[in-house]
Every structure is written in structure tokens, then in C-alpha cells.
Design an enzyme around this catalytic site. Structure first.
Site, PDB file in Angstrom:
ATOM      1  N   ASP A   1      51.938  57.405  62.401  1.00 55.91           N
ATOM      2  CA  ASP A   1      52.604  56.391  61.580  1.00 55.91           C
ATOM      3  C   ASP A   1      51.758  55.959  60.385  1.00 55.91           C
ATOM      4  OD1 ASP A   1      54.659  56.474  63.478  1.00 55.91           O
ATOM      5  OD2 ASP A   1      53.728  54.880  64.673  1.00 55.91           O
TER       6      ASP A   1
ATOM      7  N   GLU B   1      67.228  57.074  60.829  1.00 55.59           N
ATOM      8  CA  GLU B   1      66.762  56.854  62.197  1.00 55.59           C
ATOM      9  C   GLU B   1      65.818  55.659  62.271  1.00 55.59           C
ATOM     10  OE1 GLU B   1      67.704  58.969  64.770  1.00 55.59           O
ATOM     11  OE2 GLU B   1      66.725  57.670  66.236  1.00 55.59           O
TER      12      GLU B   1
HETATM   13  O1  FUB Z   1      54.669  55.319  66.893  1.00 54.76           O
HETATM   14  C1  FUB Z   1      55.727  54.698  67.579  1.00 54.76           C
HETATM   15  C2  FUB Z   1      57.023  54.971  66.873  1.00 54.76           C
HETATM   16  O2  FUB Z   1      57.228  56.349  66.734  1.00 54.76           O
HETATM   17  C3  FUB Z   1      57.076  54.456  65.454  1.00 54.76           C
HETATM   18  O3  FUB Z   1      57.265  53.071  65.375  1.00 54.76           O
HETATM   19  C4  FUB Z   1      58.190  55.288  64.932  1.00 54.76           C
HETATM   20  O4  FUB Z   1      58.296  55.286  63.536  1.00 54.76           O
HETATM   21  C5  FUB Z   1      57.850  56.631  65.494  1.00 54.76           C
HETATM   22  O5  FUB Z   1      56.924  57.289  64.679  1.00 54.76           O
END
Ligand code: FUB
Length: 594
Positions: free
Chosen positions: A28, A202
Site C-alpha cells: 500500500d 474496488e
Molecule cells: O493492505 C490491506 C488492504 O489491501 C488495503 O487497505 C487495500 O488497499 C489492499 O491493498
């Protein structure tokens, strides 16, 4: 402590530079450009995860897009007393000299996701919970933050919906209520076969403005996700779907983007499962350089192992943190008792690659700050690859503690030009030693060495004088590196500060690079390094570094490159550290001008 090394490679293997971090799994990415560096905020996937088991966020920074400094974890779940789990995807933004970090976490009281906001005085923290409760909370995730040209800030977030609120100027409260952005197929593309989610949106929005157009780059159509984007004429829409940026690729069923411009280039950060043991819950952040199409649309960007090209070179003649790494093999990092992080868990054959190191005419010695409660060993300084030419070997003694630091120095021969440096560690079995920082010395100053005397302030106040009213003394209680720093008190004007005469050392028309570590003894002044040049009776002032806010909680590096020129005969030139305004007392350490 039990740690799992994410990656150990066979010595001699030439490595690419993606993913950016090799010693932990990261996810992220949220880049922030600030004062000539890119700060990269990430999540941290635990080794062996089988879910998004994330307890902390991490900070990295780079001035050249390939050598990244590990700043550790200045924010974790326990920073928010009301949060219980899930340190997921956030973003940091700077405003009013502070840094605001918006993150999704589980709200213990409701057991659903909410957005918290932390605040810090520097891009590397420390960060504290700004309000002691969720900023907004509706069970949805992935905040992105953006300040429009008129000063209005917006926070967007959401999965499965897409929301925004208008943040107040304090960045920790908002006006009005959370508003749902209509997820139309015109705005966010068409998803087939999922009646409850008819559009491609998404999660993971990344909103910014470029040349008057608002961009929303987002993770599309789980699972697996690709990165797509929409644009709009205003911050709240209406959005128009523009297509794919990064196709599905890379062994992680999520992806998450962050986009910035830096040093004239555009950079696209994302994550994948590229490290050994990597996958959907053990991800790694990577970066690609790209160029927008002439009409402002994105090109297709695919994942590479090469990563972005280096911006400039790395200066080996100033102190470099051991945790500034282009590629690390077998090592880990930890918080150092001397500030920042150090490299640890070093075993025989582990190495650190530092890319594009500009030795110029040549280095003559290598100095490293080391500690060992193990068996000690050797640092082999090699060029080009981890089995490349050996240009120096430093012995690391047993110091009696993993945080009991000493310096080791060895002669260097054959390190010229710009090369990749491999610090390869050698010794017996088990953990050998830790390394906090390193620095080469050049061939006697000038092109390759520090023009300043006692730039590391390890020799009292030797070489330093006061410009105007300032009292200089050696400080050993608060240091950036080594055992000494320079205390600057009694300033009565902003231009008062520590100075050195460099008249005989300058070359007309040459570029010089400056690095100064500064902290205030009180207050938060903007400090800068300046050169006063007097030629033919006229004095001109050249700002060597941008004026950068410093504080009493930690050290801030001021860096810059400036071309020095004058007409006629140079009668005096002085290098000095001052503040943009005010007379706060300062601490100065590890200064280089070369
Ligand atoms: O890393 C946890 C979750 O997975 C994030 O909040 C989303 O964007 C996805 O990458």
C-alpha cells in the site's frame, strides 16, 4: 527477538532494484515529495501472513529513487488507543509545517473499519493520534487526501463505496457530512457478472490534480486487481472512466497505487508479490518511472524488476546511513541507540548494495560505525556486484553490545568514478555485527572531499567560527552521529550562526552539494545553509539548501546542490548555517560542503 530474513541471495547475483524494500514485506505505497526527497509510507505485511495481518506502518525515503533509507515505524495500531487491528492503506500530506497521516484501522468499539488521523512535526514522525478518536467511520477503508489550489482539502475513501468529506484547514476535522460519489459505469467502468458491484472501482483511491484535471487512480475489480483511473473537471466529479494503467500482474491479488512527480519525472508506486515467499498477504512495494501522454492520459505501465532510473548519484563523502539501501540481502534493520535505524542480523555473506556512488577521482579510506555482541568480522567494500573488485576491508571488533558503537576505518584503493558499492559482510557463524552508518574519505578535499574542517563535529568546535552573535560549544548529549555536535546559542539575528571560511577552496562555476543535520534547542525555525560570496566589494548570498523547518524532537537534514559563481576576484567566501527568521538556538552536526 525472532525475525525471519525475507531474502538471502547468492553472492555475486546482480540484482535489479524492484521491489524497493527486501528485508520486510511492504504494501500500500503512499509517496510524498517534500524538500527534495520522496517519502514513502507503506504498510507492513507480517512474514508468513495468511491474511492482511498488519500491525504497523513504515516510512522510507530517497533522494534518488533507488537508494531508500529505512526510517522504521513511527506509527502503529497502538498509537490509536481506540483501534484494535488492521494497519491498512493510508496517505500522508503536509500542511502548515505538519504532516497528517490518514489511515484505516478497526475501531474496537464497533469492530468495523474507521479512518484515523495522526500528526507529526516531520515527515518521519514521531506521529501521534491527532484527535483521540476516529475522524470518520463507516466500515470502509483506504483514505486518500488532497488539497486543492483554493486551499480546500478533501478526504476520499471507500470499499465498496467511494466517499469524500471536505476537511477543514486544521486537517483534523471536517465540514458537512460524508458524501457518496456516484459509482456510475461512465465514471468508473463496467464490471461484468457482479450485480452488487457494477463498476470497476474496488478500493485504494489516489486523488490528485494535474494541469487542471483531477485524477482518481484506483484498484479495480478484485480479484485479482488491476489499476485503473478516472478523471474529472472538479474534485467531486463528475468522473469519467479512462481505462487501465497497470494490468493484473505480479503475484498479489491486490494492488494499490500512489503517483507523484519528483525532480521533473513522474513515478508510479504499486505493490506485488515479487519477493521470495511473496503473495497476496506478503506483498512488496515497487516503483516505475513513466511519462504522461501529451493529452494527460496515462500510458500502460507494467511491473519491472529494474525499477526507476537513479536521479543523480549518491555522495560517499558524507555520512550515509547503513539503512540507505538499493538492495539488501540477508540483513534486517532495527532502531539504533544513536538515533534512526541500524542494520543488524548480519551473517556471513550478507550484503548491502548502494547504487550509483560517485567517487570521482577516488576514495582513500572507508569508515563505518559498528557494534558487535557477536563474533565481529569484516566489511568487504566491493564494487559492481557482491563478488566484484575488493577495494577495502575493514575489521569489525567485538564491542560488547549490539548497541555499543565504535568506528572502524580501513584504506581504500581503486574506488573511482561512479560505481555500485556492495558492502559484503564476512566472518564466522551466527550474527556478526551491526552497522549504523558509513562514510568514505576522498583524495584530500576539493572535488571529492568535504571542504569543511571538522564537518562531523567530532573534534569540538575546531574549524568553526560564529557569523554575527552566536556562541559555539561542543555538545555530546545530543548528537546526530558519532560523539559530538555543535551547540549554537546566543543568536540575536536570523543570519547568526556557525560558519567556516571557504574562500580558498571554491572553484568559480562549480556545483557544490551541501548536507547539514540540524535540530533546534527550542522552537521550530526554518534553517538553511548559505554561502556569502564577496567579490569586487560586493557581497552576494547563495542559498545552498532550501529553508527547512527543524524542531527539537529530532534531526532534520538540509541538503541542496548549488552552482557557485562570481565576477572578478573573490575576496571572501563563508559557509554558514542560519534560520529564515528568529533566533532559536540550534544544534548542528555532520556538515558537508563539497
Ligand atoms: O493492505 C490491506 C488492504 O489491501 C488495503 O487497505 C487495500 O488497499 C489492499 O491493498
Amino acid at each position: 527477538m525472532s525475525l525471519v530474513c525475507v531474502l538471502a541471495l547468492v553472492p555475486g547475483t546482480a540484482r535489479a532494484d524492484n521491489p524497493i524494500v527486501q528485508h520486510i514485506y511492504t504494501a500500500d505505497p503512499a509517496p510524498l515529495v517534500h524538500n527534495g526527497r520522496v517519502y514513502l509510507y507503506t504498510g507492513h505485511d507480517e512474514d508468513g501472513s495468511t491474511y492482511f495481518t498488519m500491525k504497523e506502518w513504515r516510512v522510507w525515503s530517497s533522494a534518488d529513487m533507488v537508494n531508500w533509507t529505512d526510517h522504521g515505524s513511527p506509527l502503529n495500531i497502538s498509537t490509536f488507543s481506540w483501534a484494535s487491528a488492521n494497519a491498512w492503506a493510508g496517505q500522508v500530506i503536509a500542511r502548515n509545517g505538519k504532516f497528517y497521516w490518514y489511515v484505516p484501522v478497526t475501531n474496537r468499539a464497533t469492530n468495523s473499519m474507521a479512518i484515523g488521523v495522526a500528526v507529526g512535526d516531520s515527515p518521519t514522525g514521531p506521529f501521534r493520534d491527532a484527535i483521540g478518536r476516529p475522524l470518520v467511520g463507516n466500515g470502509e477503508i483506504d483514505p486518500t487526501v488532497f488539497i486543492d489550489d483554493d486551499g480546500q482539502a478533501y478526504l476520499y475513501w471507500g470499499n465498496p463505496n467511494l466517499w469524500y468529506v471536505k476537511l477543514n484547514a486544521d486537517m483534523i476535522s471536517y465540514s458537512g457530512s460524508a458524501t457518496k460519489i456516484p459509482l456510475t459505469t461512465a465514471g468508473f467502468g463496467t464490471r461484468n457478472g457482479n450485480a452488487s458491484r457494477p463498476t470497476l472501482y474496488e478500493e485504494g483511491p489516489w486523488v490528485y490534480k494535474r494541469n487542471g484535471t483531477y485524477y482518481n487512480v484506483f484498484a479495480a475489480e478484485c480479484c485479482s486487481e488491476f489499476i485503473a483511473y478516472s478523471t474529472a473537471p472538479g474534485p467531486t466529479g463528475p468522473w469519467t472512466y479512462r481505462g487501465t494503467i497497470m494490468p493484473r500482474q505480479g503475484g498479489s491479488f491486490t494492488n494499490h497505487a500512489g503517483v507523484v512527480d519528483f525532480n521533473g519525472g513522474s513515478y508510479f508506486f504499486y505493490h506485488n508479490g515479487a519477493l521470495p515467499g511473496g503473495g497476496g498477504y506478503t506483498r512488496s512495494v515497487a516503483v516505475e518511472k513513466f511519462t504522461y501522454n501529451s493529452n494527460g492520459t496515462f500510458p500502460t505501465i507494467t511491473m519491472t524488476t529494474a525499477g526507476a532510473p537513479q536521479v543523480g548519484t549518491l555522495n560517499p563523502y558524507v555520512r550515509q546511513e547503513a539503512e540507505t539501501i538499493a538492495w539488501g540481502s540477508g540483513i534486517e534493520t532495527e532502531v539504533s541507540s544513536e538515533g534512526g535505524m541500524n542494520v543488524g542480523w548480519i551473517e556471513n555473506g550478507d550484503y548491502i548494495k548502494v547504487k550509483g556512488v560517485a567517487f570521482g577521482a577516488g576514495a582513500t579510506s572507508f569508515n563505518a560505525r559498528v557494534a558487535s555482541a557477536g563474533s565481529g568480522g569484516r566489511i568487504e567494500v566491493r564494487l559492481d556486484n557482491s563478488n566484484g573488485p575488493l577495494v577495502g576491508t575493514c575489521t569489525v571488533p567485538v564491542t560488547g553490545g549490539w548497541q555499543t558503537w565504535t568506528n572502524t576505518t580501513c584504506a581504500v584503493s581503486g574506488a573511482t568514478g561512479t560505481r555500485d558499492v556492495f558492502l559484503r559482510f564476512a566472518g564466522g557463524s551466527g550474527n556478526l555485527f551491526n552497522v549504523n552508518w558509513w562514510q568514505f574519505s576522498g583524495t584530500g578535499g576539493g572535488v571529492d572531499g568535504n571542504l569543511l574542517t571538522n564537518g562531523n563535529l567530532e573534534n569540538g568546535t575546531t574549524g568553526w567560527g560564529a557569523l554575527g552573535a552566536a556562541t559555539l560549544s561542543s555538545n555530546t548529549a545530543v548528537v546526530h552521529g558519532g560523539a559530538g555536535s555543535l551547540s549554537v546559542t546566543g543568536r540575536t539575528a536570523a543570519w547568526n550562526g556557525p560558519s567556516q571560511d571557504v574562500t580558498s577552496k571554491l572553484t568559480n562555476g562549480k556545483s557544490y552539494t551541501t548536507s547539514v543535520w540540524v535540530r533546534s534547542q527550542s522552537g521550530t525555525p526554518a534553517a538553511k545553509a548559505t554561502l556569502s560570496l564577496t567579490a569586487n566589494g560586493t557581497t552576494n548570498y547563495l542559498q545552498l539548501t532550501p529553508a527547512t523547518g527543524v524542531n527539537a524532537n529530532g534531526w532534520t537534514q538540509l541538503t541542496g546542490t548549488a552552482t557557485v559563481s562570481w565576477s572578478g576576484t573573490l575576496s571572501s567566501a563563508g559557509f554558514y548555517v542560519e534560520t529564515a527568521e528568529g533566533t532559536d538556538s540550534l544544534l548542528v552536526d555532520d556538515v558537508s560542503f563539497q
